[in-house]
Design an enzyme around this catalytic site. Structure first.
Site, PDB file in Angstrom:
ATOM      1  CG  ASP A  84      14.954  33.461 -15.954  1.00 39.80           C
ATOM      2  OD1 ASP A  84      15.153  34.180 -15.135  1.00 39.80           O
ATOM      3  OD2 ASP A  84      15.572  32.113 -15.721  1.00 39.80           O
ATOM      4  CG  ASP A 125      14.664  28.354 -15.669  1.00 44.68           C
ATOM      5  OD1 ASP A 125      14.354  28.893 -14.621  1.00 44.68           O
ATOM      6  OD2 ASP A 125      16.070  28.450 -15.775  1.00 44.68           O
TER       7      ASP A 125
END
Length: 896
Positions: A327, A637
């Site tokens: 990410d 996340d």
């Protein structure tokens, strides 16, 4: 009833659901819909019972071998050893059972994320209900701090901003309106939709529920998570193949042994015992136990490097990783917006320093610049401070922002220019304000300047909204001159190409206080300049990416952010070469939608950045890379990352910003949310994998040597030099005292300069197999030779067998020194760098002395005391093994 709700206007949607904006649903109608559609909860897929999941852990080839060994040992009366091996099998079953439960835990966490209270309008009355009671058509009222309880189409909003990071990956709050949108607009850009489990960060809104429970976007992710296949780890797959092969080899050799013995005229009872001896000799009983211990030691080491391993097998998977999908926000970047460029009065300035700590300076043409000398620049910075609702705070040694990250960046920039923000706000107090509204794209504040006794309006917002209200700008002498808008937009384009988010600033000086209205600032403003900011890359992540590339590991960015921002960050981090074709290096979610499976395989291999992607697309990217025979580590996340985290060979969740769903779906959690910790974990994982391979190579040489001794004895029709119970003793002591010491072996030099283990490569490389056979042959020659030598020189059968057993004990001890590395000698590695090696050797020698001279051991294992000359012969074999293997290493190194 799945529709493109974002394409319909309010009246169409209200009609479809037979609802009313003011009255809401009738109470009886809401009750009927609840009975029809069920509660607003995620359903959990039925799975096997806990008992069946536990029993399925025993369905493995290596476990079959160990279970057979348990039966053999019970037959031999070795009940303690049978109990130890059963304990090993049980421990591994428990580990597998815990690993399999992670999907169920992830779904439970996802279901819990929907539990909240909601404000609805039913039968014309506003009331609070449990979110699970919501039905389609309900009118829901939202305000700052609320969790969105279901998927909704916005009917009305005022300054509504939503944090959708957990769902879409968008790092900044998204402004929402009730504007009708085209059908092709992606999920992340549907500004008239609200999605379950996102959060209201600012403003108020009214929405109509269009989907609940499993029909929501979060429900769709739940289905993806439920359906995602949990893959075995690379080593587990290789061990499984190896175990099947080993089982077949043992059965084949035992059958051949039995047949040859019958041909020699031996009794079937004796041959059965010989076959048992061969099986016991060749089964690596200590392999599962030592592997578990090596992995546990790796877990402890990783914990010291900000990595928590939730499942033991993940440790060795890290060592095999070929591609890391990361990410962007918070992992590769700092998640702290930072102003990097300023533009005013036709001049450009750079701002040094990153993050919220106000450490840095204003520079022009590589030289430090004093903003106090430039009144226009000072005004630009003042506007950023005064037209601002956020607060910069210092707690102990760290700085943080209370409020919007973008506004925080403006405060930090002003402090770098030595502006006293608190004094400025005191000297120019705010009188009135217009908050940011998405339809106007700006924020304005009115201040009273105590020094000049005048009122000043400061305004900040999008470049388009500000410039259309400006007719002049301040030049270098702070004089008002006509504004060249084309020049401004050209500078904006240059900043945008660098991935900067650009805000424009303006002012209007007035003689008296007024009520601040949009009409007051519709024209004749003075343009002050631009501030360009971005969430900067982590410097340590840049270094780690370079280290990963050196180690033969590809790094790819998968983010919900816009392609332009992602590309700029990727270039700074070295993920995209400056000369690389952007079209092949960067792919957006909308482009992925149109790719066929074959095209997807090529694109996933060639692209370095995937921007504006959906949860399904993240999962598809991971699956495509795995079809390309890549071992994937995936970071995430948000809830939207959970399916891909579970599908990846190793899922890595963020410990600070990560949702509970992501953590439950992952194998590993980063306590500092830093990509550098992934690189450190990969390094530790490689060291663990190397130590496991070293142990397997060490223990198999022992098993091969024992098997060859017994086979040669049967083929030659002579007395067995080693009994089954003695073979068991060798295996267990060698694994525990010697092999276990390899678990503590430090990583070798140049570990991260080598490519990762190829997924298709066998667990044991060619050079390791050669060494196993070389050592096995030497153990055969040494033990069989000294056994026959002892018998010919008058030794009893028990004494001769004791010599043969001790050849293995001493020979393995010397071989352990060589097993520390395939390439380096013990002297190159440092003789005492791993003290556990020497502790293990001394324990092994101590155990051998006890086996040889203690009467109780003589009785249990059919051994007898031997002379000093016998020990000298045994140690000579050990030294010979060490020397020959060391010479083989030297020859191999010279050939490189």
């Amino acid at each position: 009833m799945k529709k493109h709700w974002h394409t319909l206007n309010e009246q169409e949607i209200l009609k479809i659901f037979s609802s009313d904006l003011k009255e809401g649903l009738r109470a009886d109608e809401a009750q009927n819909r609840y009975k029809k559609y069920g509660p607003n909860l995620l359903s959990v897929k039925k799975t096997k019972s806990a008992l069946m999941r536990f029993l399925s852990q025993f369905n493995q080839a290596l476990v079959y071998i160990l279970l057979a060994a348990i039966v053999i040992k019970i037959y031999l009366g070795a009940y303690v050893d049978a109990g130890v091996i059963f304990g090993v099998v049980l421990l591994n079953a428990i580990i597998g059972f815990v690993q399999e439960n992670k999907a169920l835990n992830a779904l439970a966490a996802l279901s819990e994320s929907l539990v909240t209270m909601s404000t609805v309008v039913r039968s014309g009355k506003k009331q609070q209900i449990d979110a699970k009671e919501l039905v389609v058509g309900d009118i829901v009222l939202l305000q700052s701090g609320d969790k969105v309880p279901a998927d909704m189409r916005i009917l009305a909003s005022r300054e509504l901003q939503i944090d959708e990071s957990a769902l879409t990956g968008e790092s900044l709050p998204v402004s929402k309106t009730n504007t009708t949108l085209p059908q092709e607009v992606s999920l992340a850009d549907r500004t008239n939709m609200l999605y379950s489990s996102t959060f209201v960060t600012y403003g108020t809104g009214v929405g109509i529920v269009v989907a609940t429970g499993d029909e929501t976007e979060i429900g769709h992710i739940s289905k993806l998570l439920n359906d995602a296949t949990v893959l075995d780890t690379p080593l587990t797959r290789k061990i499984s193949k190896f175990s099947h092969l080993l089982l077949l080899v043992i059965l084949f050799l035992a059958t051949v042994t039995f047949a040859v013995g019958l041909w020699h005229g031996n009794s079937w009872e004796e041959l059965f015992m010989a076959s048992i001896a061969l099986s016991v000799a060749m089964i690596p009983e200590g392999l599962p136990a030592v592997m578990t211990i090596i992995l546990a030691i790796g877990v402890a080491r990783m914990a010291k490097r900000n990595t928590i391993i939730r499942h033991l097998p993940a440790v060795e998977t890290l060592g095999s990783t070929t591609t890391i999908c990361s990410d962007k926000t918070g992992t590769l970047t700092r998640n702290e917006m930072t102003v990097q460029e300023l533009y005013c009065a036709n001049e450009k300035f750079a701002v040094t320093g990153i993050g919220y700590a106000p450490n840095g300076e204003i520079r022009q043409e590589e030289q430090t610049y004093d903003p106090a000398k430039n009144q226009t620049l000072s005004e630009l910075l003042k506007a950023g401070v005064l037209c601002n609702d956020s607060v910069l705070k210092k707690i102990e040694e760290s700085w943080s922002i209370e409020g919007d990250p973008t506004e925080g960046a403006l405060l930090v920039c002003a402090k770098k220019a030595a502006l006293d923000t608190d004094a400025l706000r005191s000297d120019m107090p705010r009188v009135d304000a217009i908050p940011f509204e998405s339809q106007y794209q700006y924020m304005a504040t009115l201040h009273f300047d105590k020094e000049t006794n005048k009122h000043i309006i400061y305004i900040k917002g999008s470049v388009e909204s500000i410039t259309q209200r400006c007719s002049t700008f301040l030049d270098t002498n702070a004089k008002s001159v006509p504004l060249n808008k084309n020049e401004v937009f050209m500078q904006v384009e240059v900043m945008a190409e660098k991935g900067l988010r650009v805000l424009a600033f303006a002012r209007l000086i007035i003689d008296r206080a007024v009520t601040l209205e949009h009409e007051n600032i519709s024209q004749n403003l003075e343009f002050l300049g631009l501030q360009g900011m971005m969430d900067p890359p982590r410097e340590e992540a840049i270094v780690s990416i370079k280290a990963c590339k050196t180690a033969g590991i590809n790094v790819k960015m998968i983010t919900g952010d816009h392609a332009l921002t992602a590309t700029a960050i990727a270039r700074q981090m070295g993920l995209i070469d400056a000369a690389k074709n952007k079209k092949s290096a960067v792919i957006t979610g909308s482009e992925l939608t149109h790719l066929k499976d074959k095209e997807m395989l090529a694109s996933s291999r060639n692209a370095s950045v995937f921007a504006r992607v959906t949860p399904e697309q993240k999962l598809r990217i991971v699956e495509a890379l795995q079809k390309n025979n890549e071992i994937i580590a995936m970071t995430g996340d948000g809830v939207n990352d959970a399916p891909a985290l579970r599908r990846a060979d190793i899922g890595i969740a963020m410990g600070i910003t990560g949702t509970e769903v992501a953590k439950e779906a992952a194998d590993m959690v980063l306590t500092d949310d830093n990509f550098a910790s992934i690189e450190a974990a990969v390094e530790e994982g490689r060291a663990v994998l190397e130590n496991i391979i070293k142990f397997i190579g060490f223990i198999l040489a022992t098993n091969l040597g024992e098997g060859l001794v017994i086979m040669v004895a049967i083929l030659a029709n002579v007395t067995l030099p080693i009994l089954p119970v003695q073979a068991l003793w060798i295996n267990m002591t060698a694994a525990v005292f010697l092999g276990l010491a390899l678990a503590f072996e430090p990583q070798e030099p140049g570990l991260m300069q080598k490519p990762p283990h190829a997924p298709s490569a066998p667990i044991l490389r060619k050079e390791m197999l050669i060494r196993i056979f070389l050592v096995g042959i030497m153990l055969l020659g040494g033990s069989f030779g000294l056994f026959e030598f002892s018998l010919t020189h008058g030794a009893s059968l028990e004494e001769a067998r004791t010599v043969a057993v001790n050849v293995f004990a001493v020979g393995e001890s010397f071989y352990l020194l060589d097993s520390r590395s395939l390439r380096f000698s013990a002297f190159q590695l440092g003789l005492f760098k791993n003290p556990w090696i020497w502790i293990g050797i001394f324990c092994m020698i101590g155990a051998s002395v006890a086996l040889t001279y203690l009467p109780v051991m003589n009785k249990m294992f059919h051994t007898a005391p031997i002379s000093l000359s016998d020990w000298l012969n045994i140690f000579a074999v050990g030294v010979l093994i060490y020397v020959i293997v060391s010479v083989e290493k030297m020859i191999r190194q010279r050939k490189r």
